[in-house]
Design a protein around this motif. Structure first.
Motif, PDB file in Angstrom:
ATOM      1  N   UNK A 141     -26.119 114.954  48.144  1.00 21.08           N
ATOM      2  CA  UNK A 141     -25.430 114.708  49.572  1.00 21.08           C
ATOM      3  C   UNK A 141     -24.147 114.875  50.154  1.00 21.08           C
ATOM      4  N   UNK A 142     -23.182 114.950  49.099  1.00 26.19           N
ATOM      5  CA  UNK A 142     -21.944 115.536  49.068  1.00 26.19           C
ATOM      6  C   UNK A 142     -21.816 116.999  49.542  1.00 26.19           C
ATOM      7  N   UNK A 143     -22.715 117.803  49.179  1.00 26.97           N
ATOM      8  CA  UNK A 143     -22.673 119.146  49.519  1.00 26.97           C
ATOM      9  C   UNK A 143     -23.180 119.058  50.885  1.00 26.97           C
ATOM     10  N   UNK A 144     -24.252 118.526  51.320  1.00 28.78           N
ATOM     11  CA  UNK A 144     -24.620 118.412  52.727  1.00 28.78           C
ATOM     12  C   UNK A 144     -23.544 117.957  53.713  1.00 28.78           C
ATOM     13  N   UNK A 145     -22.794 117.011  53.348  1.00 26.91           N
ATOM     14  CA  UNK A 145     -21.740 116.521  54.203  1.00 26.91           C
ATOM     15  C   UNK A 145     -20.633 117.697  54.227  1.00 26.91           C
ATOM     16  N   UNK A 146     -20.219 117.966  53.329  1.00 22.18           N
ATOM     17  CA  UNK A 146     -19.213 119.260  53.099  1.00 22.18           C
ATOM     18  C   UNK A 146     -19.740 120.264  54.287  1.00 22.18           C
ATOM     19  N   UNK A 147     -21.151 120.892  54.195  1.00 17.26           N
ATOM     20  CA  UNK A 147     -21.509 121.740  55.164  1.00 17.26           C
ATOM     21  C   UNK A 147     -21.603 121.223  56.458  1.00 17.26           C
ATOM     22  N   UNK A 148     -21.827 119.967  56.722  1.00 17.14           N
ATOM     23  CA  UNK A 148     -22.051 119.538  58.374  1.00 17.14           C
ATOM     24  C   UNK A 148     -20.694 119.696  58.837  1.00 17.14           C
ATOM     25  N   UNK A 149     -19.395 119.115  58.031  1.00 21.05           N
ATOM     26  CA  UNK A 149     -18.342 119.192  58.724  1.00 21.05           C
ATOM     27  C   UNK A 149     -17.481 120.428  58.732  1.00 21.05           C
ATOM     28  N   UNK A 150     -18.055 121.468  57.872  1.00 17.57           N
ATOM     29  CA  UNK A 150     -17.452 122.732  57.981  1.00 17.57           C
ATOM     30  C   UNK A 150     -18.034 123.425  59.145  1.00 17.57           C
ATOM     31  N   UNK A 151     -19.417 123.011  59.359  1.00 18.37           N
ATOM     32  CA  UNK A 151     -19.961 123.892  60.635  1.00 18.37           C
ATOM     33  C   UNK A 151     -19.666 123.288  61.795  1.00 18.37           C
ATOM     34  N   UNK A 152     -19.066 122.088  61.827  1.00 15.27           N
ATOM     35  CA  UNK A 152     -18.809 121.251  63.045  1.00 15.27           C
ATOM     36  C   UNK A 152     -17.532 120.546  63.033  1.00 15.27           C
TER      37      UNK A 152
ATOM     38  N   UNK B  68     -20.661 114.103  43.058  1.00 14.45           N
ATOM     39  CA  UNK B  68     -21.142 115.348  43.737  1.00 14.45           C
ATOM     40  C   UNK B  68     -20.802 116.608  43.147  1.00 14.45           C
ATOM     41  N   UNK B  69     -21.524 117.479  42.787  1.00 13.59           N
ATOM     42  CA  UNK B  69     -21.184 118.708  41.925  1.00 13.59           C
ATOM     43  C   UNK B  69     -20.631 119.735  42.946  1.00 13.59           C
ATOM     44  N   UNK B  70     -19.336 119.739  43.133  1.00 11.04           N
ATOM     45  CA  UNK B  70     -18.817 120.500  44.162  1.00 11.04           C
ATOM     46  C   UNK B  70     -18.640 121.995  43.565  1.00 11.04           C
ATOM     47  N   UNK B  71     -18.702 122.176  42.027  1.00  8.86           N
ATOM     48  CA  UNK B  71     -18.695 123.445  41.504  1.00  8.86           C
ATOM     49  C   UNK B  71     -20.109 123.738  40.898  1.00  8.86           C
ATOM     50  N   UNK B  72     -20.971 122.961  41.320  1.00  8.34           N
ATOM     51  CA  UNK B  72     -22.231 123.030  40.646  1.00  8.34           C
ATOM     52  C   UNK B  72     -22.498 122.262  39.433  1.00  8.34           C
ATOM     53  N   UNK B  73     -23.723 122.658  38.758  1.00  8.39           N
ATOM     54  CA  UNK B  73     -24.121 121.629  37.534  1.00  8.39           C
ATOM     55  C   UNK B  73     -24.978 122.677  36.629  1.00  8.39           C
ATOM     56  N   UNK B  74     -24.265 122.591  35.164  1.00 12.20           N
ATOM     57  CA  UNK B  74     -25.322 123.568  34.424  1.00 12.20           C
ATOM     58  C   UNK B  74     -26.654 123.215  34.303  1.00 12.20           C
ATOM     59  N   UNK B  75     -26.851 121.794  34.569  1.00 12.34           N
ATOM     60  CA  UNK B  75     -28.199 121.279  34.386  1.00 12.34           C
ATOM     61  C   UNK B  75     -29.163 122.099  35.382  1.00 12.34           C
TER      62      UNK B  75
END
Length: 474
Positions: free
Chosen positions: A152-163, A178-185
Protein backbone atom coordinates in the motif's frame (compact mmCIF):
# COMPACT_ATOMS: atom_id res chain seq x y z
CA UNK A 1 -2.67 -8.63 -0.59
CA UNK A 2 -4.98 -7.19 2.05
CA UNK A 3 -8.01 -6.55 -0.17
CA UNK A 4 -10.94 -8.90 -0.73
CA UNK A 5 -11.30 -9.72 -4.43
CA UNK A 6 -14.46 -10.75 -6.26
CA UNK A 7 -15.31 -12.01 -9.74
CA UNK A 8 -17.32 -9.12 -11.18
CA UNK A 9 -19.48 -11.24 -13.50
CA UNK A 10 -20.46 -13.97 -11.03
CA UNK A 11 -20.05 -12.23 -7.67
CA UNK A 12 -17.93 -15.16 -6.49
CA UNK A 13 -15.35 -14.30 -3.82
CA UNK A 14 -11.86 -15.05 -5.07
CA UNK A 15 -9.66 -13.91 -2.20
CA UNK A 16 -9.75 -13.11 1.49
CA UNK A 17 -13.09 -14.67 2.45
CA UNK A 18 -13.03 -18.47 2.51
CA UNK A 19 -9.95 -20.30 3.84
CA UNK A 20 -11.11 -23.38 1.93
CA UNK A 21 -9.27 -22.06 -1.12
CA UNK A 22 -6.06 -22.61 0.87
CA UNK A 23 -6.94 -25.86 2.57
CA UNK A 24 -9.41 -27.65 0.28
CA UNK A 25 -8.00 -29.09 -2.94
CA UNK A 26 -11.49 -29.42 -4.40
CA UNK A 27 -12.20 -25.67 -4.26
CA UNK A 28 -8.75 -24.10 -4.22
CA UNK A 29 -7.52 -25.09 -7.68
CA UNK A 30 -10.22 -23.19 -9.57
CA UNK A 31 -10.06 -20.14 -7.33
CA UNK A 32 -6.31 -19.73 -7.69
CA UNK A 33 -6.68 -20.11 -11.44
CA UNK A 34 -9.25 -17.30 -11.50
CA UNK A 35 -6.67 -14.97 -9.93
CA UNK A 36 -4.16 -15.37 -12.74
CA UNK A 37 -3.60 -12.08 -14.56
CA UNK A 38 -4.44 -12.20 -18.27
CA UNK A 39 -2.48 -10.33 -20.95
CA UNK A 40 -4.59 -7.17 -20.62
CA UNK A 41 -4.17 -7.14 -16.84
CA UNK A 42 -0.42 -7.74 -17.11
CA UNK A 43 0.00 -4.75 -19.44
CA UNK A 44 -2.21 -2.38 -17.41
CA UNK A 45 -0.54 0.83 -16.18
CA UNK A 46 -1.64 4.26 -14.95
CA UNK A 47 -2.83 5.32 -18.43
CA UNK A 48 -4.91 2.14 -18.67
CA UNK A 49 -6.81 3.13 -15.54
CA UNK A 50 -7.40 6.68 -16.78
CA UNK A 51 -8.68 5.46 -20.17
CA UNK A 52 -10.78 2.46 -19.13
CA UNK A 53 -10.42 0.73 -15.75
CA UNK A 54 -10.29 -3.06 -15.84
CA UNK A 55 -13.41 -4.82 -14.60
CA UNK A 56 -12.89 -8.62 -14.64
CA UNK A 57 -11.95 -8.67 -10.95
CA UNK A 58 -12.88 -6.01 -8.43
CA UNK A 59 -11.66 -5.22 -4.92
CA UNK A 60 -14.66 -4.96 -2.61
CA UNK A 61 -13.24 -4.33 0.89
CA UNK A 62 -10.19 -4.41 3.08
CA UNK A 63 -9.38 -7.80 4.55
CA UNK A 64 -11.75 -8.51 7.44
CA UNK A 65 -10.35 -11.86 8.60
CA UNK A 66 -6.85 -13.31 8.93
CA UNK A 67 -5.28 -14.69 5.76
CA UNK A 68 -2.08 -16.50 4.82
CA UNK A 69 0.17 -17.37 1.89
CA UNK A 70 3.36 -19.45 1.68
CA UNK A 71 6.59 -17.41 2.01
CA UNK A 72 4.67 -14.13 2.41
CA UNK A 73 3.01 -15.63 5.52
CA UNK A 74 0.24 -14.28 7.70
CA UNK A 75 -1.84 -11.16 7.13
CA UNK A 76 -4.14 -9.69 9.76
CA UNK A 77 -7.30 -7.69 8.97
CA UNK A 78 -7.32 -3.89 8.99
CA UNK A 79 -10.47 -3.48 11.10
CA UNK A 80 -8.67 -2.23 14.22
CA UNK A 81 -6.63 0.32 12.27
CA UNK A 82 -9.76 1.76 10.64
CA UNK A 83 -11.57 1.86 14.00
CA UNK A 84 -8.58 3.58 15.66
CA UNK A 85 -8.61 6.39 13.11
CA UNK A 86 -12.38 6.79 13.19
CA UNK A 87 -12.22 7.46 16.92
CA UNK A 88 -10.05 10.55 16.42
CA UNK A 89 -11.81 12.19 13.44
CA UNK A 90 -14.77 14.58 13.42
CA UNK A 91 -16.93 11.86 11.89
CA UNK A 92 -16.36 8.21 10.94
CA UNK A 93 -16.80 8.96 7.23
CA UNK A 94 -13.63 11.07 7.31
CA UNK A 95 -11.78 7.74 7.11
CA UNK A 96 -12.07 6.04 3.72
CA UNK A 97 -10.76 2.49 3.31
CA UNK A 98 -9.21 1.92 -0.11
CA UNK A 99 -9.23 -1.70 -1.31
CA UNK A 100 -7.45 -2.35 -4.60
CA UNK A 101 -6.70 -5.21 -6.95
CA UNK A 102 -3.22 -6.06 -5.66
CA UNK A 103 -2.67 -8.46 -8.57
CA UNK A 104 -2.19 -5.48 -10.89
CA UNK A 105 0.74 -3.10 -11.16
CA UNK A 106 1.54 -0.50 -8.52
CA UNK A 107 1.32 2.20 -11.22
CA UNK A 108 -2.24 1.15 -12.16
CA UNK A 109 -3.36 1.09 -8.53
CA UNK A 110 -1.62 4.41 -7.90
CA UNK A 111 -3.82 6.04 -10.54
CA UNK A 112 -6.90 4.46 -8.96
CA UNK A 113 -5.88 5.73 -5.51
CA UNK A 114 -5.21 9.26 -6.80
CA UNK A 115 -8.73 9.48 -8.23
CA UNK A 116 -10.35 8.02 -5.10
CA UNK A 117 -8.35 10.27 -2.75
CA UNK A 118 -9.22 13.43 -4.70
CA UNK A 119 -12.92 12.51 -4.66
CA UNK A 120 -12.78 11.77 -0.92
CA UNK A 121 -11.06 15.07 -0.11
CA UNK A 122 -13.49 17.07 -2.23
CA UNK A 123 -16.51 15.45 -0.57
CA UNK A 124 -15.08 15.98 2.91
CA UNK A 125 -14.27 19.63 2.27
CA UNK A 126 -17.84 20.19 1.12
CA UNK A 127 -19.14 18.49 4.25
CA UNK A 128 -16.94 20.61 6.53
CA UNK A 129 -17.92 23.80 4.70
CA UNK A 130 -21.58 23.04 5.33
CA UNK A 131 -21.08 22.72 9.11
CA UNK A 132 -19.99 25.88 10.92
CA UNK A 133 -19.08 23.99 14.10
CA UNK A 134 -16.65 21.81 12.17
CA UNK A 135 -15.13 24.84 10.41
CA UNK A 136 -14.46 26.35 13.84
CA UNK A 137 -12.26 23.40 14.88
CA UNK A 138 -9.27 24.78 12.98
CA UNK A 139 -8.34 27.39 10.45
CA UNK A 140 -6.60 25.04 8.05
CA UNK A 141 -8.56 23.52 5.18
CA UNK A 142 -8.90 19.74 5.39
CA UNK A 143 -5.99 17.75 4.00
CA UNK A 144 -5.29 14.10 3.36
CA UNK A 145 -3.46 11.63 5.55
CA UNK A 146 -2.55 8.25 4.09
CA UNK A 147 -1.97 5.20 6.29
CA UNK A 148 -0.56 2.38 4.19
CA UNK A 149 0.66 -1.12 4.96
CA UNK A 150 3.22 -3.04 2.89
CA UNK A 151 2.53 -2.69 -0.87
CA UNK A 152 0.00 0.00 0.00
CA UNK A 153 2.89 2.38 0.66
CA UNK A 154 4.15 1.82 -2.89
CA UNK A 155 0.66 2.59 -4.21
CA UNK A 156 0.60 5.86 -2.23
CA UNK A 157 4.03 6.75 -3.62
CA UNK A 158 2.79 6.11 -7.16
CA UNK A 159 -0.40 8.13 -6.59
CA UNK A 160 1.40 11.21 -5.26
CA UNK A 161 4.13 11.04 -7.90
CA UNK A 162 1.50 10.92 -10.61
CA UNK A 163 -0.56 13.78 -9.13
CA UNK A 164 1.55 16.64 -7.69
CA UNK A 165 -1.59 18.62 -6.76
CA UNK A 166 -2.72 15.70 -4.63
CA UNK A 167 0.70 15.61 -2.96
CA UNK A 168 0.31 19.32 -2.12
CA UNK A 169 -3.03 18.52 -0.44
CA UNK A 170 -1.47 15.77 1.70
CA UNK A 171 -0.52 16.51 5.31
CA UNK A 172 1.05 13.16 6.22
CA UNK A 173 1.87 9.71 4.89
CA UNK A 174 2.39 6.83 7.31
CA UNK A 175 3.88 3.68 5.81
CA UNK A 176 3.97 0.46 7.81
CA UNK A 177 6.40 -2.19 6.61
CA UNK A 178 6.54 -0.83 3.06
CA UNK A 179 9.27 -2.42 0.87
CA UNK A 180 10.53 0.71 -0.89
CA UNK A 181 13.59 -1.22 -2.12
CA UNK A 182 11.63 -4.44 -2.61
CA UNK A 183 11.73 -7.73 -0.72
CA UNK A 184 13.85 -10.80 -1.44
CA UNK A 185 10.85 -12.89 -0.40
CA UNK A 186 9.15 -11.97 -3.68
CA UNK A 187 11.78 -14.06 -5.47
CA UNK A 188 11.16 -16.98 -3.10
CA UNK A 189 7.42 -16.79 -3.84
CA UNK A 190 8.15 -17.04 -7.58
CA UNK A 191 10.58 -19.91 -6.98
CA UNK A 192 8.27 -22.29 -5.09
CA UNK A 193 7.98 -24.85 -7.91
CA UNK A 194 11.76 -25.22 -8.10
CA UNK A 195 12.35 -26.04 -4.45
CA UNK A 196 10.49 -29.34 -4.25
CA UNK A 197 8.97 -28.20 -0.96
CA UNK A 198 5.67 -29.42 0.45
CA UNK A 199 2.67 -29.14 0.62
CA UNK A 200 3.22 -29.35 -3.13
CA UNK A 201 -0.41 -28.77 -4.16
CA UNK A 202 -0.72 -25.40 -2.45
CA UNK A 203 2.79 -24.25 -3.34
CA UNK A 204 2.28 -25.16 -6.99
CA UNK A 205 -0.93 -23.12 -7.17
CA UNK A 206 0.58 -20.08 -5.44
CA UNK A 207 3.69 -20.04 -7.64
CA UNK A 208 1.69 -20.46 -10.85
CA UNK A 209 -0.56 -17.55 -9.84
CA UNK A 210 2.31 -15.31 -8.67
CA UNK A 211 4.24 -15.79 -11.93
CA UNK A 212 1.44 -13.99 -13.82
CA UNK A 213 0.93 -11.06 -11.44
CA UNK A 214 2.44 -7.60 -11.98
CA UNK A 215 1.80 -6.81 -8.30
CA UNK A 216 4.06 -9.60 -7.08
CA UNK A 217 6.81 -8.60 -9.53
CA UNK A 218 6.55 -5.01 -8.27
CA UNK A 219 7.81 -6.34 -4.91
CA UNK A 220 11.07 -7.65 -6.41
CA UNK A 221 14.23 -6.32 -4.73
CA UNK A 222 15.85 -3.48 -6.63
CA UNK A 223 18.96 -3.42 -4.45
CA UNK A 224 22.04 -5.63 -4.77
CA UNK A 225 20.74 -8.95 -3.49
CA UNK A 226 22.19 -11.79 -5.59
CA UNK A 227 25.32 -13.16 -3.93
CA UNK A 228 27.91 -14.20 -6.49
CA UNK A 229 30.71 -14.64 -3.97
CA UNK A 230 33.10 -11.80 -4.69
CA UNK A 231 30.37 -9.59 -6.08
CA UNK A 232 26.76 -8.85 -5.16
CA UNK A 233 24.58 -8.11 -8.16
CA UNK A 234 21.17 -6.63 -8.77
CA UNK A 235 18.61 -8.98 -10.26
CA UNK A 236 18.11 -8.91 -14.01
CA UNK A 237 14.86 -9.83 -15.79
CA UNK A 238 16.61 -13.01 -16.99
CA UNK A 239 17.45 -13.92 -13.38
CA UNK A 240 13.81 -13.54 -12.38
CA UNK A 241 12.66 -15.68 -15.30
CA UNK A 242 15.20 -18.35 -14.34
CA UNK A 243 13.78 -18.37 -10.81
CA UNK A 244 10.23 -18.88 -12.11
CA UNK A 245 8.94 -15.34 -12.71
CA UNK A 246 7.97 -13.46 -15.86
CA UNK A 247 10.75 -11.66 -17.73
CA UNK A 248 8.54 -8.87 -19.10
CA UNK A 249 6.94 -8.10 -15.74
CA UNK A 250 10.35 -8.22 -14.05
CA UNK A 251 11.85 -5.80 -16.59
CA UNK A 252 9.09 -3.28 -15.92
CA UNK A 253 9.43 -3.57 -12.14
CA UNK A 254 13.23 -3.42 -12.08
CA UNK A 255 13.06 -0.44 -14.45
CA UNK A 256 10.89 1.36 -11.89
CA UNK A 257 13.48 0.64 -9.19
CA UNK A 258 16.15 2.21 -11.41
CA UNK A 259 13.95 5.27 -11.96
CA UNK A 260 13.35 5.66 -8.22
CA UNK A 261 17.10 5.55 -7.53
CA UNK A 262 17.41 8.66 -9.69
CA UNK A 263 14.24 10.38 -8.47
CA UNK A 264 14.32 12.92 -5.67
CA UNK A 265 10.59 12.65 -4.93
CA UNK A 266 9.75 12.63 -1.22
CA UNK A 267 6.44 11.69 0.33
CA UNK A 268 4.93 14.67 2.19
CA UNK A 269 5.03 14.42 5.99
CA UNK A 270 6.32 10.88 5.72
CA UNK A 271 6.78 8.69 8.80
CA UNK A 272 7.79 5.05 8.39
CA UNK A 273 6.81 2.47 11.00
CA UNK A 274 9.41 -0.27 10.76
CA UNK A 275 9.42 -3.77 12.22
CA UNK A 276 12.78 -4.85 13.60
CA UNK A 277 14.63 -7.71 15.33
CA UNK A 278 12.81 -10.38 13.27
CA UNK A 279 14.83 -12.86 11.20
CA UNK A 280 14.42 -11.59 7.63
CA UNK A 281 15.62 -12.85 4.25
CA UNK A 282 17.73 -10.02 2.83
CA UNK A 283 19.81 -11.53 0.01
CA UNK A 284 19.82 -14.62 -2.20
CA UNK A 285 22.12 -17.43 -3.24
CA UNK A 286 21.49 -19.43 -6.39
CA UNK A 287 21.81 -23.21 -6.65
CA UNK A 288 20.95 -25.61 -9.43
CA UNK A 289 18.92 -28.73 -8.72
CA UNK A 290 17.99 -31.07 -11.55
CA UNK A 291 18.33 -28.29 -14.08
CA UNK A 292 16.24 -25.81 -12.07
CA UNK A 293 17.52 -22.57 -10.53
CA UNK A 294 16.74 -22.55 -6.82
CA UNK A 295 16.87 -19.29 -4.85
CA UNK A 296 18.06 -19.67 -1.26
CA UNK A 297 17.26 -16.86 1.15
CA UNK A 298 20.08 -15.48 3.33
CA UNK A 299 19.75 -13.51 6.55
CA UNK A 300 22.39 -10.92 5.82
CA UNK A 301 22.85 -7.85 3.63
CA UNK A 302 25.78 -5.95 2.17
CA UNK A 303 26.67 -2.33 2.72
CA UNK A 304 27.28 0.06 -0.15
CA UNK A 305 29.51 3.12 0.35
CA UNK A 306 28.80 6.70 -0.70
CA UNK A 307 30.73 5.98 -3.89
CA UNK A 308 28.27 3.23 -4.81
CA UNK A 309 30.83 0.50 -4.27
CA UNK A 310 30.41 -2.49 -1.97
CA UNK A 311 32.09 -2.26 1.42
CA UNK A 312 34.68 -5.04 1.51
CA UNK A 313 36.89 -6.69 4.11
CA UNK A 314 40.23 -4.92 3.83
CA UNK A 315 42.25 -8.12 4.22
CA UNK A 316 40.35 -10.46 1.87
CA UNK A 317 38.38 -8.18 -0.45
CA UNK A 318 35.24 -10.21 0.31
CA UNK A 319 32.04 -8.13 0.60
CA UNK A 320 31.29 -7.49 4.27
CA UNK A 321 28.09 -9.16 5.46
CA UNK A 322 25.77 -7.66 8.06
CA UNK A 323 22.42 -8.83 9.42
CA UNK A 324 20.05 -5.85 9.29
CA UNK A 325 17.02 -7.89 10.44
CA UNK A 326 13.57 -6.44 9.67
CA UNK A 327 9.94 -7.49 10.13
CA UNK A 328 10.31 -11.02 8.77
CA UNK A 329 9.44 -9.96 5.20
CA UNK A 330 10.95 -6.51 4.60
CA UNK A 331 14.50 -5.86 5.76
CA UNK A 332 15.27 -2.62 7.63
CA UNK A 333 16.99 -0.68 4.81
CA UNK A 334 14.00 -1.28 2.51
CA UNK A 335 11.25 -0.11 4.86
CA UNK A 336 13.07 3.04 5.98
CA UNK A 337 14.60 3.94 2.61
CA UNK A 338 12.61 7.12 1.90
CA UNK A 339 12.65 8.97 5.21
CA UNK A 340 14.67 9.56 8.35
CA UNK A 341 11.47 9.87 10.40
CA UNK A 342 11.35 6.22 11.45
CA UNK A 343 9.44 4.59 14.30
CA UNK A 344 10.55 1.08 15.25
CA UNK A 345 8.58 -1.79 16.77
CA UNK A 346 9.22 -5.45 17.45
CA UNK A 347 6.71 -7.14 15.18
CA UNK A 348 6.05 -9.42 12.22
CA UNK A 349 5.20 -7.89 8.84
CA UNK A 350 1.68 -9.18 8.22
CA UNK A 351 0.43 -8.54 11.75
CA UNK A 352 1.81 -5.00 12.17
CA UNK A 353 -1.53 -3.31 11.46
CA UNK A 354 -2.97 -5.06 14.51
CA UNK A 355 0.09 -4.32 16.69
CA UNK A 356 -0.78 -2.18 19.71
CA UNK A 357 2.25 0.10 19.41
CA UNK A 358 1.67 0.65 15.70
CA UNK A 359 -1.95 1.68 16.34
CA UNK A 360 -0.82 4.06 19.10
CA UNK A 361 1.71 5.72 16.82
CA UNK A 362 -0.79 6.04 13.96
CA UNK A 363 -3.24 7.69 16.36
CA UNK A 364 -0.57 10.14 17.58
CA UNK A 365 0.35 11.12 14.02
CA UNK A 366 -3.30 11.66 13.12
CA UNK A 367 -3.67 13.97 16.15
CA UNK A 368 -0.34 15.69 15.41
CA UNK A 369 1.01 14.64 18.78
CA UNK A 370 4.73 14.00 19.30
CA UNK A 371 5.81 10.46 18.54
CA UNK A 372 7.71 8.64 21.22
CA UNK A 373 9.78 5.91 19.57
CA UNK A 374 11.64 3.90 22.16
CA UNK A 375 13.59 1.70 19.77
CA UNK A 376 16.53 2.79 17.65
CA UNK A 377 16.64 0.59 14.57
CA UNK A 378 19.58 -1.31 16.04
CA UNK A 379 17.72 -2.66 19.04
CA UNK A 380 18.20 -6.22 20.17
CA UNK A 381 14.87 -7.66 21.13
CA UNK A 382 12.42 -10.53 20.82
CA UNK A 383 11.79 -12.21 17.51
CA UNK A 384 9.39 -14.93 16.40
CA UNK A 385 10.14 -17.50 13.69
CA UNK A 386 7.48 -19.79 12.23
CA UNK A 387 7.63 -22.09 9.16
CA UNK A 388 7.27 -19.75 6.17
CA UNK A 389 5.79 -22.55 4.04
CA UNK A 390 3.32 -23.48 6.76
CA UNK A 391 2.88 -26.98 8.04
CA UNK A 392 1.35 -30.30 7.08
CA UNK A 393 -1.22 -32.03 9.27
CA UNK A 394 0.32 -34.88 11.22
CA UNK A 395 3.74 -33.26 11.45
CA UNK A 396 4.89 -30.99 14.30
CA UNK A 397 5.43 -27.28 13.75
CA UNK A 398 8.81 -26.02 14.91
CA UNK A 399 8.62 -22.53 16.42
CA UNK A 400 11.51 -20.33 17.54
CA UNK A 401 11.82 -17.33 19.84
CA UNK A 402 14.98 -15.27 19.33
CA UNK A 403 16.72 -12.40 21.09
CA UNK A 404 15.88 -13.69 24.58
CA UNK A 405 18.35 -14.59 27.31
CA UNK A 406 16.08 -17.02 29.11
CA UNK A 407 12.66 -18.68 28.71
CA UNK A 408 11.68 -17.46 32.19
CA UNK A 409 8.46 -15.41 32.16
CA UNK A 410 8.11 -15.92 28.39
CA UNK A 411 4.85 -17.37 27.06
CA UNK A 412 4.43 -18.96 23.63
CA UNK A 413 0.87 -19.93 22.76
CA UNK A 414 -0.95 -21.26 19.69
CA UNK A 415 -4.64 -20.69 19.00
CA UNK A 416 -6.95 -21.75 16.16
CA UNK A 417 -8.07 -18.70 14.16
CA UNK A 418 -11.27 -20.30 12.88
CA UNK A 419 -12.54 -21.76 16.18
CA UNK A 420 -10.75 -19.58 18.73
CA UNK A 421 -9.77 -22.75 20.56
CA UNK A 422 -6.48 -22.33 22.41
CA UNK A 423 -3.93 -25.07 22.86
CA UNK A 424 -1.78 -25.49 25.92
CA UNK A 425 1.12 -23.02 26.41
CA UNK A 426 4.23 -24.46 24.83
CA UNK A 427 7.47 -25.22 26.62
CA UNK A 428 10.44 -23.24 25.31
CA UNK A 429 14.00 -24.55 25.63
CA UNK A 430 17.38 -23.78 24.15
CA UNK A 431 17.77 -25.14 20.63
CA UNK A 432 21.05 -27.09 20.57
CA UNK A 433 21.18 -26.76 16.78
CA UNK A 434 21.17 -22.95 16.82
CA UNK A 435 24.32 -20.94 17.54
CA UNK A 436 22.32 -17.76 18.21
CA UNK A 437 20.83 -19.06 21.47
CA UNK A 438 17.30 -19.28 20.04
CA UNK A 439 14.57 -20.95 22.07
CA UNK A 440 12.54 -23.70 20.41
CA UNK A 441 9.14 -25.29 20.95
CA UNK A 442 7.13 -27.78 18.95
CA UNK A 443 3.39 -27.87 18.41
CA UNK A 444 1.37 -30.75 16.95
CA UNK A 445 -1.89 -29.41 15.42
CA UNK A 446 -4.90 -31.65 15.83
CA UNK A 447 -6.68 -30.47 12.63
CA UNK A 448 -5.72 -28.65 9.40
CA UNK A 449 -6.43 -24.99 10.19
CA UNK A 450 -5.04 -21.48 10.37
CA UNK A 451 -3.25 -20.94 13.69
CA UNK A 452 -2.08 -17.80 15.47
CA UNK A 453 1.25 -18.08 17.29
CA UNK A 454 1.84 -15.42 19.98
CA UNK A 455 5.11 -14.67 21.76
CA UNK A 456 4.65 -12.66 24.96
CA UNK A 457 7.78 -11.63 26.87
CA UNK A 458 5.89 -9.55 29.44
CA UNK A 459 8.11 -6.57 28.57
CA UNK A 460 6.97 -5.72 25.04
CA UNK A 461 3.82 -5.75 22.95
CA UNK A 462 3.24 -9.43 22.08
CA UNK A 463 4.49 -10.54 18.67
CA UNK A 464 2.17 -12.71 16.61
CA UNK A 465 2.29 -14.64 13.35
CA UNK A 466 -0.17 -16.80 11.45
CA UNK A 467 0.64 -20.32 10.24
CA UNK A 468 -1.47 -22.45 7.90
CA UNK A 469 -1.51 -26.20 8.50
CA UNK A 470 -2.63 -27.98 5.31
CA UNK A 471 -3.91 -31.49 4.74
CA UNK A 472 -1.27 -33.86 3.35
CA UNK A 473 -0.91 -33.99 -0.45
CA UNK A 474 -3.00 -36.71 -1.99
Amino acid sequence: MGSVLQDTATGRSLWGVDLAMLTNSATGEGLFGALWANAQEQAADADTFRRAPLTRVRATALLAKPWWLPVLEGLDPYSEAVATLRKVTLAPEAVAPFPYDWRLSVAYNGAALARAARAHLTQWREKVAARPKWRAVGERPPQLMFVAHSMGGLVVLAALEQDPELAADTRAVVTVGTPFLGSAKAVLALNLLHTGAKPARLLRQVQAMAATLPGVHDLLPGYRCLDRGLDIERLTPADVARFGGDEYLAARSLGEHARHRESGFLLPGHRAIVGEAQATVQTLDEQERVGLAVALGRHHAFDVGDDGELVRDLATGIPARRDTYGDGTVHLPSSRARTNANIYVFGQHGTLMRHGEVLRQVRNIALERPQSPYLSGTSAGPGLETPCLGGTFGEPLTLHATGLHTPANVALTVRSVTTGRAGHPLTLRRDPDRADGALVARFIPDVPDLYRVVLDTGSHVPISQLVLVSPPDA
